[in-house]
Design an enzyme around this catalytic site. Structure first.
Site, mmCIF file in Angstrom:
data_model
loop_
_atom_site.group_PDB
_atom_site.id
_atom_site.type_symbol
_atom_site.label_atom_id
_atom_site.label_comp_id
_atom_site.label_asym_id
_atom_site.label_seq_id
_atom_site.Cartn_x
_atom_site.Cartn_y
_atom_site.Cartn_z
ATOM 1 N N ASP A 16 -6.380 23.181 36.554
ATOM 2 C CA ASP A 16 -6.835 23.501 35.086
ATOM 3 C C ASP A 16 -5.733 23.216 34.205
ATOM 4 O O ASP A 16 -4.521 23.254 34.605
ATOM 5 C CB ASP A 16 -7.501 24.725 34.996
ATOM 6 C CG ASP A 16 -7.776 25.403 33.463
ATOM 7 O OD1 ASP A 16 -8.415 24.339 32.702
ATOM 8 O OD2 ASP A 16 -7.452 26.389 33.063
ATOM 9 N N ASP A 18 -5.096 24.762 30.398
ATOM 10 C CA ASP A 18 -4.849 26.078 29.509
ATOM 11 C C ASP A 18 -5.023 27.361 30.335
ATOM 12 O O ASP A 18 -6.102 27.508 30.763
ATOM 13 C CB ASP A 18 -5.959 26.131 28.224
ATOM 14 C CG ASP A 18 -5.800 24.852 27.310
ATOM 15 O OD1 ASP A 18 -4.837 25.036 26.532
ATOM 16 O OD2 ASP A 18 -6.579 24.252 27.459
ATOM 17 N N ASP A 178 -7.873 29.195 36.361
ATOM 18 C CA ASP A 178 -7.487 30.794 36.040
ATOM 19 C C ASP A 178 -8.662 31.589 35.418
ATOM 20 O O ASP A 178 -8.659 32.741 35.465
ATOM 21 C CB ASP A 178 -6.373 30.736 34.592
ATOM 22 C CG ASP A 178 -7.122 30.178 33.553
ATOM 23 O OD1 ASP A 178 -7.265 30.896 32.615
ATOM 24 O OD2 ASP A 178 -7.468 29.018 33.554
#
Length: 231
Positions: A16, A18, A178
């Site tokens: 991922d 961000d 995240d």
């Protein structure tokens, strides 16, 4: 690190963006507040923006508007989203930074022969600019964004699309994210292992997610991949 032990079954790592590779919340906040100033609305703070990240730009803008005076009609909201993108894409990296250990770890993984990719819900134009501005664009075999496919994470479609571009199989790949959408997308895509970072933008407790491990720091990924390769 220049090699990983027993790496026969591990060929790729997908990430991922961000909250995983990059702390981009400050730039998203600045773009949000520039839009809000134009609309005569109050600004949003950094904790609020962090809680809005993860579902793509349209949802981010909807949440910003809802928190500062209410969500207008669909056409007006779409116009505000386009304006936000124009503001954000003009300079998406002025206040963003790689998390500690990201550059060094990506270099080491690439040197070990692993293919690296990015699967994000951020639009591709901003994604490519951000990766280039932060000096890591050349680490990745392929990158897909929130506008690369008809669906975004938590759909598995962008993850599978990324792996096709990288020419690797899900079972030979580890996904690192995240939040809950990363875990859901990677699980549905059938990747071998899913790891999550403690410091990101998750909106649910990480312990409630079906991941294969929590990383406290990005640099911990090296050891986690070595352990995964030995399994």
């Amino acid at each position: 690190m220049t090699s990983l032990p027993n790496r026969k079954s591990l060929r790729a790592v997908a990430f991922d963006l961000d909250g995983t590779l990059v702390d981009s919340a400050a730039d998203l906040m600045h773009a949000s507040n520039a839009l809000l100033a134009e609309l005569g609305r109050p600004p949003v703070d950094l904790p609020a923006v962090r809680s809005f990240i993860g579902d793509g730009v349209a949802k981010l803008v909807e949440r910003v508007l809802a928190a500062t005076g209410g969500l207008p009609g669909a056409e007006e909201t779409a116009a505000h989203t386009r304006r936000f993108l124009a503001i954000y894409e003009a300079d998406p990296s002025a206040h963003s930074a790689l998390y500690p250990g990201v550059a060094e770890t990506l270099t080491a993984l690439s040197a070990a022969g692993l293919k690296l990719g990015v699967c994000t819900n951020k639009p591709m134009a901003a994604t490519r600019r951000l990766l280039a501005d932060l000096g890591i664009a050349d680490r990745f075999t392929a990158v897909v964004g929130g506008d690369s496919f008809p669906t975004r994470k938590p759909s598995p479609e962008p993850v599978l699309g990324l792996l096709a571009l990288m020419d690797v199989r899900p079972e030979d790949t580890v996904f690192v994210g995240d939040n809950e959408h990363d875990v859901a997308a990677a699980r549905a895509a059938g990747v071998a292992r899913v790891l999550v970072l403690r410091y990101g933008y998750a909106r649910v407790p990480l312990d409630s997610l079906p991941h294969d491990g929590i990383l406290e720091r990005f640099g911990d990924l090296t050891g986690a991949l070595s352990a995964a390769s030995a399994c």
